[in-house]
Design a protein around this motif. Structure first.
Motif, PDB file in Angstrom:
ATOM      1  N   PRO A  83      25.676  25.512  28.634  1.00  0.00           N
ATOM      2  CA  PRO A  83      24.936  26.643  29.199  1.00  0.00           C
ATOM      3  C   PRO A  83      25.799  27.443  30.149  1.00  0.00           C
ATOM      4  CG  PRO A  83      23.723  24.564  29.421  1.00  0.00           C
ATOM      5  CD  PRO A  83      25.089  24.218  28.988  1.00  0.00           C
ATOM      6  N   ARG A  84      25.552  28.732  30.191  1.00  0.00           N
ATOM      7  CA  ARG A  84      26.295  29.572  31.114  1.00  0.00           C
ATOM      8  C   ARG A  84      25.610  29.577  32.478  1.00  0.00           C
ATOM      9  NH1 ARG A  84      27.799  34.987  27.592  1.00  0.00           N
ATOM     10  NH2 ARG A  84      28.875  33.915  25.899  1.00  0.00           N
ATOM     11  N   PRO A  85      26.387  29.724  33.551  1.00  0.00           N
ATOM     12  CA  PRO A  85      25.765  29.826  34.868  1.00  0.00           C
ATOM     13  C   PRO A  85      25.006  31.141  34.973  1.00  0.00           C
ATOM     14  CG  PRO A  85      28.139  30.166  35.003  1.00  0.00           C
ATOM     15  CD  PRO A  85      27.845  29.739  33.604  1.00  0.00           C
ATOM     16  N   ASP A  89      25.688  34.484  39.570  1.00  0.00           N
ATOM     17  CA  ASP A  89      26.384  33.387  40.225  1.00  0.00           C
ATOM     18  C   ASP A  89      27.777  33.175  39.658  1.00  0.00           C
ATOM     19  OD1 ASP A  89      26.014  29.822  40.326  1.00  0.00           O
ATOM     20  OD2 ASP A  89      26.502  31.148  41.978  1.00  0.00           O
ATOM     21  N   THR A  90      28.129  33.897  38.605  1.00  0.00           N
ATOM     22  CA  THR A  90      29.402  33.681  37.915  1.00  0.00           C
ATOM     23  C   THR A  90      30.591  34.114  38.769  1.00  0.00           C
ATOM     24  OG1 THR A  90      28.339  34.030  35.773  1.00  0.00           O
ATOM     25  CG2 THR A  90      30.725  34.236  35.849  1.00  0.00           C
ATOM     26  N   CYS A  91      31.641  33.283  38.779  1.00  0.00           N
ATOM     27  CA  CYS A  91      32.870  33.649  39.483  1.00  0.00           C
ATOM     28  C   CYS A  91      33.539  34.821  38.771  1.00  0.00           C
ATOM     29  CB  CYS A  91      33.824  32.462  39.545  1.00  0.00           C
ATOM     30  SG  CYS A  91      33.247  31.066  40.541  1.00  0.00           S
ATOM     31  N   ARG A  92      33.777  35.897  39.479  1.00  0.00           N
ATOM     32  CA  ARG A  92      34.390  37.083  38.921  1.00  0.00           C
ATOM     33  C   ARG A  92      35.898  37.089  39.180  1.00  0.00           C
ATOM     34  NH1 ARG A  92      30.848  38.158  35.202  1.00  0.00           N
ATOM     35  NH2 ARG A  92      28.750  38.518  36.014  1.00  0.00           N
ATOM     36  N   THR A  93      36.623  37.694  38.266  1.00  0.00           N
ATOM     37  CA  THR A  93      38.079  37.735  38.380  1.00  0.00           C
ATOM     38  C   THR A  93      38.520  38.359  39.700  1.00  0.00           C
ATOM     39  OG1 THR A  93      38.228  37.958  35.981  1.00  0.00           O
ATOM     40  CG2 THR A  93      40.190  38.522  37.240  1.00  0.00           C
ATOM     41  N   ILE A 111      46.807  25.763  35.964  1.00  0.00           N
ATOM     42  CA  ILE A 111      46.481  27.102  36.429  1.00  0.00           C
ATOM     43  C   ILE A 111      45.371  26.947  37.465  1.00  0.00           C
ATOM     44  CG2 ILE A 111      45.730  29.413  35.785  1.00  0.00           C
ATOM     45  CD1 ILE A 111      48.411  28.547  34.560  1.00  0.00           C
ATOM     46  N   ASN A 112      45.663  27.330  38.701  1.00  0.00           N
ATOM     47  CA  ASN A 112      44.743  27.121  39.819  1.00  0.00           C
ATOM     48  C   ASN A 112      43.929  28.389  40.087  1.00  0.00           C
ATOM     49  OD1 ASN A 112      46.006  24.488  40.418  1.00  0.00           O
ATOM     50  ND2 ASN A 112      47.747  25.740  41.059  1.00  0.00           N
ATOM     51  N   LEU A 113      42.626  28.214  40.253  1.00  0.00           N
ATOM     52  CA  LEU A 113      41.710  29.312  40.558  1.00  0.00           C
ATOM     53  C   LEU A 113      41.027  29.009  41.889  1.00  0.00           C
ATOM     54  CD1 LEU A 113      39.926  29.459  37.058  1.00  0.00           C
ATOM     55  CD2 LEU A 113      42.030  30.610  37.736  1.00  0.00           C
ATOM     56  N   ARG A 114      41.082  29.951  42.819  1.00  0.00           N
ATOM     57  CA  ARG A 114      40.460  29.748  44.133  1.00  0.00           C
ATOM     58  C   ARG A 114      39.493  30.885  44.433  1.00  0.00           C
ATOM     59  NH1 ARG A 114      41.394  26.388  48.065  1.00  0.00           N
ATOM     60  NH2 ARG A 114      43.250  25.640  46.956  1.00  0.00           N
ATOM     61  N   ASN A 115      38.338  30.528  44.971  1.00  0.00           N
ATOM     62  CA  ASN A 115      37.337  31.527  45.336  1.00  0.00           C
ATOM     63  C   ASN A 115      37.775  32.243  46.607  1.00  0.00           C
ATOM     64  OD1 ASN A 115      35.096  33.053  45.902  1.00  0.00           O
ATOM     65  ND2 ASN A 115      33.668  31.331  46.125  1.00  0.00           N
ATOM     66  N   SER A 116      38.217  33.479  46.448  1.00  0.00           N
ATOM     67  CA  SER A 116      38.648  34.271  47.600  1.00  0.00           C
ATOM     68  C   SER A 116      37.564  35.239  48.050  1.00  0.00           C
ATOM     69  CB  SER A 116      39.929  35.043  47.254  1.00  0.00           C
ATOM     70  OG  SER A 116      39.723  35.872  46.121  1.00  0.00           O
ATOM     71  N   GLY A 117      36.363  35.127  47.472  1.00  0.00           N
ATOM     72  CA  GLY A 117      35.260  35.992  47.854  1.00  0.00           C
ATOM     73  C   GLY A 117      34.511  35.455  49.062  1.00  0.00           C
ATOM     74  N   SER A 118      33.412  36.121  49.392  1.00  0.00           N
ATOM     75  CA  SER A 118      32.646  35.760  50.587  1.00  0.00           C
ATOM     76  C   SER A 118      31.403  34.940  50.274  1.00  0.00           C
ATOM     77  CB  SER A 118      32.232  37.034  51.339  1.00  0.00           C
ATOM     78  OG  SER A 118      31.460  37.885  50.502  1.00  0.00           O
ATOM     79  N   THR A 119      31.098  34.733  48.991  1.00  0.00           N
ATOM     80  CA  THR A 119      29.920  33.958  48.602  1.00  0.00           C
ATOM     81  C   THR A 119      30.314  32.897  47.579  1.00  0.00           C
ATOM     82  OG1 THR A 119      29.354  35.510  46.818  1.00  0.00           O
ATOM     83  CG2 THR A 119      28.358  35.897  48.993  1.00  0.00           C
ATOM     84  N   ALA A 120      29.490  31.876  47.441  1.00  0.00           N
ATOM     85  CA  ALA A 120      29.753  30.813  46.464  1.00  0.00           C
ATOM     86  C   ALA A 120      29.560  31.354  45.050  1.00  0.00           C
ATOM     87  CB  ALA A 120      28.819  29.634  46.705  1.00  0.00           C
ATOM     88  N   CYS A 121      30.264  30.753  44.106  1.00  0.00           N
ATOM     89  CA  CYS A 121      30.139  31.159  42.709  1.00  0.00           C
ATOM     90  C   CYS A 121      30.374  29.938  41.827  1.00  0.00           C
ATOM     91  CB  CYS A 121      31.132  32.273  42.360  1.00  0.00           C
ATOM     92  SG  CYS A 121      32.872  31.785  42.419  1.00  0.00           S
ATOM     93  N   SER A 122      30.070  30.066  40.545  1.00  0.00           N
ATOM     94  CA  SER A 122      30.261  28.942  39.641  1.00  0.00           C
ATOM     95  C   SER A 122      30.799  29.425  38.304  1.00  0.00           C
ATOM     96  CB  SER A 122      28.942  28.183  39.435  1.00  0.00           C
ATOM     97  OG  SER A 122      27.961  29.029  38.847  1.00  0.00           O
ATOM     98  N   VAL A 151      31.433  24.055  37.472  1.00  0.00           N
ATOM     99  CA  VAL A 151      32.240  24.026  38.698  1.00  0.00           C
ATOM    100  C   VAL A 151      31.672  25.051  39.668  1.00  0.00           C
ATOM    101  CG1 VAL A 151      34.525  24.362  39.686  1.00  0.00           C
ATOM    102  CG2 VAL A 151      34.290  23.342  37.415  1.00  0.00           C
ATOM    103  N   ARG A 152      31.256  24.608  40.820  1.00  0.00           N
ATOM    104  CA  ARG A 152      30.740  25.506  41.848  1.00  0.00           C
ATOM    105  C   ARG A 152      31.734  25.553  43.004  1.00  0.00           C
ATOM    106  NH1 ARG A 152      26.298  28.278  42.769  1.00  0.00           N
ATOM    107  NH2 ARG A 152      25.630  28.742  44.899  1.00  0.00           N
ATOM    108  N   LEU A 153      32.107  26.766  43.382  1.00  0.00           N
ATOM    109  CA  LEU A 153      33.113  26.949  44.416  1.00  0.00           C
ATOM    110  C   LEU A 153      32.536  27.694  45.614  1.00  0.00           C
ATOM    111  CD1 LEU A 153      36.149  28.116  42.223  1.00  0.00           C
ATOM    112  CD2 LEU A 153      35.628  25.790  42.999  1.00  0.00           C
ATOM    113  N   ALA A 154      32.595  27.058  46.779  1.00  0.00           N
ATOM    114  CA  ALA A 154      32.279  27.761  48.024  1.00  0.00           C
ATOM    115  C   ALA A 154      33.467  28.651  48.373  1.00  0.00           C
ATOM    116  CB  ALA A 154      32.014  26.744  49.130  1.00  0.00           C
TER     117      ALA A 154
END
Length: 218
Positions: A83-85, A89-93, A111-122, A151-154
């Protein structure tokens, strides 16, 4: 001058070898060109990677299109699509930072992906990844038998996925890719990053370039 001519002949041979692997669907020789109508949202974000494998073709500028979005559909032999999140809530590029690091074995890169935004995403599923170099472009396939966790990223948290490839041990006679276009799962925009990957000049090399689902290594 003789050295340059010899290198050109080798590069042409590598391009021809990788082009033969296009029949298995991983080297895209007929994808569309640059998406000039969709300018990048940030200097590092791009349209979906092109997957174009025209030997000797020069990759387009930062608005390059490619193999399509990363998504959650697994290979035919694997489990049903996950299932898609929720869309909100989806992590955007644009809200992710990208880097690479060594894997657990030769022929593997993280390949490392880090949430650089201000809200949680998955995110959940397989990413899209196109390797680009003088020999052309190769779209990575999907590793079979790997489940895709959610994967949920704060803000500030990161995850990764593995890129697998046959390492070139022939003393530099293979194909060298110098960059990658990475598309997170369920996204349509990709990020270009520097990445050095060398594979043997063999028609079977492209079929062995694969990615795991995001977060499956943890």
């Amino acid at each position: 001058m003789r050295l340059r001519k010899t290198s050109a002949v080798i590069a042409a041979g590598v391009a021809a070898a990788l082009s033969l692997a296009a029949c298995d669907g991983r080297v895209d020789s007929g994808a569309s060109g640059a998406a000039a109508s969709a300018p990048p949202s940030t200097p590092e974000s791009e349209g979906a990677p092109s997957g174009s494998a025209a030997p000797g073709a020069t990759p387009g500028p930062d608005a390059t299109e490619g193999s399509g979005r990363g998504d959650t559909q697994a290979s035919a032999s694997a489990s049903p699509p996950a299932p898609r999140p929720p869309s909100g809530d989806t992590c955007r590029t644009a809200d992710l930072s990208f880097s690479s690091s060594g894997g657990m074995a030769e022929g593997e890169v993280l390949i490392n992906l880090r949430n650089s935004g201000s809200t949680a995403c998955s995110m959940r599923g397989f990413p899209g990844l196109d390797l680009k170099g003088e020999a052309g472009t190769v779209s990575a396939g999907r590793s079979s038998g790997r489940s895709a966790p959610t994967v949920r990223l704060a803000p500030g948290e990161g995850t990764n996925f593995s890129l697998h490839f046959p390492p070139d041990t022939g003393g530099g006679s293979g194909a060298v890719f110098t960059s990658a276009l990475v598309t997170p799962p369920n996204e349509t925009r990709s990020h270009r990053m520097s990445l050095s990957v060398g594979v043997p000049a063999d028609p079977a090399s492209a079929a062995r370039i694969t990615v795991d689902p995001v977060g499956s290594g943890k």
